[in-house]
Motif scaffolding. Structure first.
Motif, PDB file in Angstrom:
ATOM      1  N   GLN A  36       0.828  -1.198   0.000  1.00  0.00           N
ATOM      2  CA  GLN A  36       0.000   0.000   0.000  1.00  0.00           C
ATOM      3  C   GLN A  36       0.868   1.256   0.000  1.00  0.00           C
ATOM      4  N   GLU A  37       1.952   1.212   0.748  1.00  0.00           N
ATOM      5  CA  GLU A  37       2.789   2.394   0.883  1.00  0.00           C
ATOM      6  C   GLU A  37       3.652   2.668  -0.348  1.00  0.00           C
ATOM      7  N   SER A  38       4.258   1.620  -0.895  1.00  0.00           N
ATOM      8  CA  SER A  38       5.265   1.866  -1.942  1.00  0.00           C
ATOM      9  C   SER A  38       5.168   0.946  -3.142  1.00  0.00           C
ATOM     10  N   HIS A  39       4.189   0.038  -3.167  1.00  0.00           N
ATOM     11  CA  HIS A  39       4.145  -0.997  -4.202  1.00  0.00           C
ATOM     12  C   HIS A  39       5.438  -1.810  -4.213  1.00  0.00           C
ATOM     13  N   TRP A  40       5.978  -2.044  -2.997  1.00  0.00           N
ATOM     14  CA  TRP A  40       7.215  -2.808  -2.826  1.00  0.00           C
ATOM     15  C   TRP A  40       8.381  -2.194  -3.608  1.00  0.00           C
ATOM     16  N   ASN A  41       8.380  -0.872  -3.638  1.00  0.00           N
ATOM     17  CA  ASN A  41       9.470  -0.142  -4.290  1.00  0.00           C
ATOM     18  C   ASN A  41      10.332   0.492  -3.199  1.00  0.00           C
ATOM     19  N   PRO A  42      11.517  -0.046  -2.907  1.00  0.00           N
ATOM     20  CA  PRO A  42      12.338   0.473  -1.801  1.00  0.00           C
ATOM     21  C   PRO A  42      12.883   1.873  -2.055  1.00  0.00           C
ATOM     22  N   LEU A  43      12.808   2.359  -3.294  1.00  0.00           N
ATOM     23  CA  LEU A  43      13.320   3.691  -3.618  1.00  0.00           C
ATOM     24  C   LEU A  43      12.202   4.723  -3.742  1.00  0.00           C
ATOM     25  N   ALA A  44      10.999   4.359  -3.386  1.00  0.00           N
ATOM     26  CA  ALA A  44       9.857   5.264  -3.537  1.00  0.00           C
ATOM     27  C   ALA A  44      10.041   6.520  -2.694  1.00  0.00           C
ATOM     28  N   THR A  45       9.650   7.652  -3.246  1.00  0.00           N
ATOM     29  CA  THR A  45       9.691   8.935  -2.536  1.00  0.00           C
ATOM     30  C   THR A  45       8.447   9.724  -2.924  1.00  0.00           C
ATOM     31  N   SER A  46       7.737  10.254  -1.934  1.00  0.00           N
ATOM     32  CA  SER A  46       6.518  11.002  -2.230  1.00  0.00           C
ATOM     33  C   SER A  46       6.785  12.495  -2.128  1.00  0.00           C
ATOM     34  N   TYR A  47       5.777  13.282  -2.518  1.00  0.00           N
ATOM     35  CA  TYR A  47       5.899  14.740  -2.478  1.00  0.00           C
ATOM     36  C   TYR A  47       5.980  15.259  -1.047  1.00  0.00           C
TER      37      TYR A  47
ATOM     38  N   MET B 150       7.733   3.877   3.482  1.00  0.00           N
ATOM     39  CA  MET B 150       7.427   5.302   3.380  1.00  0.00           C
ATOM     40  C   MET B 150       7.535   5.995   4.743  1.00  0.00           C
ATOM     41  N   LEU B 151       8.730   5.900   5.338  1.00  0.00           N
ATOM     42  CA  LEU B 151       8.972   6.467   6.649  1.00  0.00           C
ATOM     43  C   LEU B 151       9.255   7.968   6.547  1.00  0.00           C
ATOM     44  N   THR B 152       8.776   8.728   7.542  1.00  0.00           N
ATOM     45  CA  THR B 152       9.161  10.123   7.658  1.00  0.00           C
ATOM     46  C   THR B 152      10.566  10.204   8.264  1.00  0.00           C
ATOM     47  N   GLU B 153      11.169  11.374   8.194  1.00  0.00           N
ATOM     48  CA  GLU B 153      12.484  11.551   8.804  1.00  0.00           C
ATOM     49  C   GLU B 153      12.405  11.331  10.316  1.00  0.00           C
ATOM     50  N   ASP B 154      11.347  11.858  10.949  1.00  0.00           N
ATOM     51  CA  ASP B 154      11.206  11.714  12.394  1.00  0.00           C
ATOM     52  C   ASP B 154      11.074  10.246  12.794  1.00  0.00           C
ATOM     53  N   THR B 155      10.254   9.506  12.054  1.00  0.00           N
ATOM     54  CA  THR B 155      10.077   8.087  12.377  1.00  0.00           C
ATOM     55  C   THR B 155      11.374   7.322  12.159  1.00  0.00           C
ATOM     56  N   ALA B 156      12.082   7.636  11.078  1.00  0.00           N
ATOM     57  CA  ALA B 156      13.358   6.967  10.812  1.00  0.00           C
ATOM     58  C   ALA B 156      14.346   7.221  11.943  1.00  0.00           C
TER      59      ALA B 156
ATOM     60  N   LYS C  21      -4.187   5.668  -6.857  1.00  0.00           N
ATOM     61  CA  LYS C  21      -3.362   5.004  -7.861  1.00  0.00           C
ATOM     62  C   LYS C  21      -2.531   6.035  -8.623  1.00  0.00           C
ATOM     63  N   GLN C  22      -3.153   7.183  -8.966  1.00  0.00           N
ATOM     64  CA  GLN C  22      -2.435   8.198  -9.722  1.00  0.00           C
ATOM     65  C   GLN C  22      -1.313   8.800  -8.892  1.00  0.00           C
ATOM     66  N   ARG C  23      -1.545   8.959  -7.600  1.00  0.00           N
ATOM     67  CA  ARG C  23      -0.494   9.507  -6.746  1.00  0.00           C
ATOM     68  C   ARG C  23       0.720   8.600  -6.727  1.00  0.00           C
ATOM     69  N   ILE C  24       0.489   7.301  -6.633  1.00  0.00           N
ATOM     70  CA  ILE C  24       1.615   6.354  -6.634  1.00  0.00           C
ATOM     71  C   ILE C  24       2.349   6.399  -7.973  1.00  0.00           C
ATOM     72  N   LYS C  25       1.581   6.442  -9.072  1.00  0.00           N
ATOM     73  CA  LYS C  25       2.233   6.553 -10.385  1.00  0.00           C
ATOM     74  C   LYS C  25       3.067   7.838 -10.463  1.00  0.00           C
TER      75      LYS C  25
ATOM     76  N   PHE D 257       4.647   9.499  -8.049  1.00  0.00           N
ATOM     77  CA  PHE D 257       5.957   9.505  -7.406  1.00  0.00           C
ATOM     78  C   PHE D 257       6.875   8.450  -7.974  1.00  0.00           C
ATOM     79  N   TYR D 258       6.344   7.476  -8.733  1.00  0.00           N
ATOM     80  CA  TYR D 258       7.232   6.598  -9.501  1.00  0.00           C
ATOM     81  C   TYR D 258       7.904   7.378 -10.632  1.00  0.00           C
ATOM     82  N   ASN D 259       7.171   8.355 -11.174  1.00  0.00           N
ATOM     83  CA  ASN D 259       7.651   9.078 -12.363  1.00  0.00           C
ATOM     84  C   ASN D 259       8.401  10.350 -12.033  1.00  0.00           C
ATOM     85  N   ARG D 260       8.562  10.655 -10.747  1.00  0.00           N
ATOM     86  CA  ARG D 260       9.252  11.898 -10.384  1.00  0.00           C
ATOM     87  C   ARG D 260      10.731  11.838 -10.742  1.00  0.00           C
TER      88      ARG D 260
END
Length: 480
Positions: free
Chosen positions: A307-318, A326-332, A471-475, A477-480
């Motif tokens: 749900q968070e990254s589509h199993w993409n370890p390099l995913a980054t959101s806006y 999809m960890l925040t800096e604080d959580t990390a 779905k569009q949001r995930i697409k 950040f894949y395309n960023r």
């Protein structure tokens, strides 16, 4: 074509060893009609369960039967049976009742019904390659089949009173899912299923269509007893259903097994197959490791990661959350992660973080609500979850039940609500979407795991649950 039944089916009979021993001993030691049932007042309740219908329907009724057995302070013994044989087995006193969803709208010889526990709309299902039937008259010359003795067959028997030319095959030793598979494969023209069964199958077979006309009144599903069964037990069942309807347990159980079906959307089969075949096997051991250290199910961790990254370890959101979970800096920082894009660090940390949130919730919150609320807090934070629970309580609902909290959490975007709460604005609706989607992913991964003992996972897709915006949001950040 892959059968839904094959994908989901556990080794059903092997799952009931003690019930089978009881069944065989009863069959071999006593003549029909003179079976020596245990006394339910003595601490054992024997019920029949549908052995052929996989998934939510049978699991729902099993959990409901467990609740009833607990209400009676009795041990539950479940006997798997083809639904078509259930009336005869009740007549032979092989069980106290059939915990199977019968259509109770009309009287059936040989059966007495408990109070209805669920109302479901029955639908005519066809293959979209054919013209959609506009009415029952359009299927009179088509090949139609339903499960023998099922709610759908009782429905057709009612329709036949007005349409004497209607005919169908009454199939034993098959499930509704099997017949839906046949319709999708073109070997059967039409079958009937309720909306929940259709929603499940639609995610595997995009070519299934549902007729738009109402075929009959919705089915009032209920358990069944033999006419000469113990009247005291039937009275207990009536009181039981009244109690669980009043205190919300029935609503909770329906939501647990069917609440997420409302989020089903047609499957983007090609994209999902690629993810299952190429990506999930790569991380399966990692999810298992995270499960070991966190105490969570690996399927839940995998569902969250998908749900968070589509199993993409390099995913980054806006919003600058990153990685598999999809960890925040604080959580990390809190979880001592120095590289959020490292799949192992992210997955282990995300699983531990979810487990920590779950453990911090009030002890009175029971499972599975505890896990669903922890997921909401994972997405929006503990503070905003607590605000949603406070708001739920203010509205006179139960703050310890996810089915109530999820109704009010989306209100955290509205000033008239969030301005009166300690933690202010939150994207509460996003949290609800996340939880409901993960519930479905988790459910399907669990069933796939139990239904495929050789590989653990099928090479065939399970579900696509994301709405179009998500779905569009995930697409994006894949395309960023």
């Amino acid at each position: 074509m892959l059968s839904i039944r094959y994908l989901f089916s556990p080794i059903r009979l092997a799952a009931y060893p003690f019930a089978l021993i009881l069944w065989l001993s009863l069959s071999g030691c006593h003549p029909a009609g003179q079976q020596a049932l245990p006394n339910w007042q003595g601490g054992e309740l024997v019920v029949l369960e549908d052995s052929l219908q996989p998934g939510a329907d049978s699991q729902f009724n099993h959990e409901l039967a467990k609740l009833f057995a607990g209400y009676l302070h009795a041990k539950l013994t479940a006997i798997p049976v083809d639904v078509a044989h259930a009336p005869d087995m009740l007549a032979q006193h092989r069980a106290h009742l059939a915990a199977i969803g019968f259509r109770s709208n009309t009287a059936t010889p040989g059966l007495i019904y408990a109070p209805s526990y669920q109302t479901v709309a029955e639908q005519l299902v066809f293959n979209n390659a054919q013209d959609a039937p506009a009415g029952i008259a359009d299927i009179l010359d088509l090949k139609v089949a339903v499960v023998a003795g099922s709610a759908q067959e009782k429905l057709l028997e009612e329709i036949k009173l007005k349409q004497p030319s209607l005919h169908w095959e009454s199939r034993s030793k098959v499930s509704v899912d099997d017949l839906l598979d046949e319709v999708a494969g073109g070997t059967l023209d039409v079958t009937f299923a309720n909306r929940q069964q259709f929603g499940l199958a639609r995610n595997f077979h995009e070519n299934l269509g549902m007729a738009t006309f109402a075929v009959a009144a919705p089915s009032q599903l209920a358990w069944a007893f033999a006419p000469d069964s113990d009247a005291k037990l039937r009275d207990q069942a009536t009181r039981f259903f009244a109690e669980i309807r009043k205190d919300g347990r029935l609503h909770d159980l329906v939501d647990r097994f069917y609440g997420f079906n409302e989020r089903l959307a047609p499957l983007d089969a090609a994209a999902f197959v690629v993810q299952i075949n190429s990506t999930l096997p790569r991380y399966r051991a990692l999810f298992a490791e995270a499960a070991h250290w966190s105490g969570l199910d690996w399927e839940l961790i995998a569902a969250l990661a998908y749900q968070e990254s589509h199993w993409n370890p390099l995913a980054t959101s806006y919003t600058s959350v990153r990685g598999m979970m999809m960890l925040t800096e604080d959580t990390a920082d809190q979880m001592h992660v120095d590289n959020r894009l490292d799949a192992r660090q992210s997955t282990l940390a995300g699983a531990r973080y979810l487990a920590t949130i779950r453990d911090q919730l009030p002890l009175r919150i029971a499972e599975p609500d505890r896990t669903w609320m922890a997921l909401a807090a994972y997405n929006q934070g503990n503070g905003h979850l607590e605000d949603a629970r406070v708001l739920t309580q203010r509205m006179g609902m139960d703050a310890d039940r996810w089915v109530d909290v999820k109704k009010w959490m989306p209100k955290l975007t509205q000033p008239e609500y969030f301005e009166q709460l300690p933690h202010g604005y939150a994207r509460g609706g996003e949290a609800v979407i996340l939880v409901e989607n993960i519930r479905m992913y988790y459910d399907m991964l669990k069933r796939a795991e139990s239904g495929n003992s050789t590989t653990g996972l099928s090479a065939t897709p399970y579900y696509k649950l994301l709405d179009s915006d998500k779905k569009q949001r995930i697409k994006n950040f894949y395309n960023r």
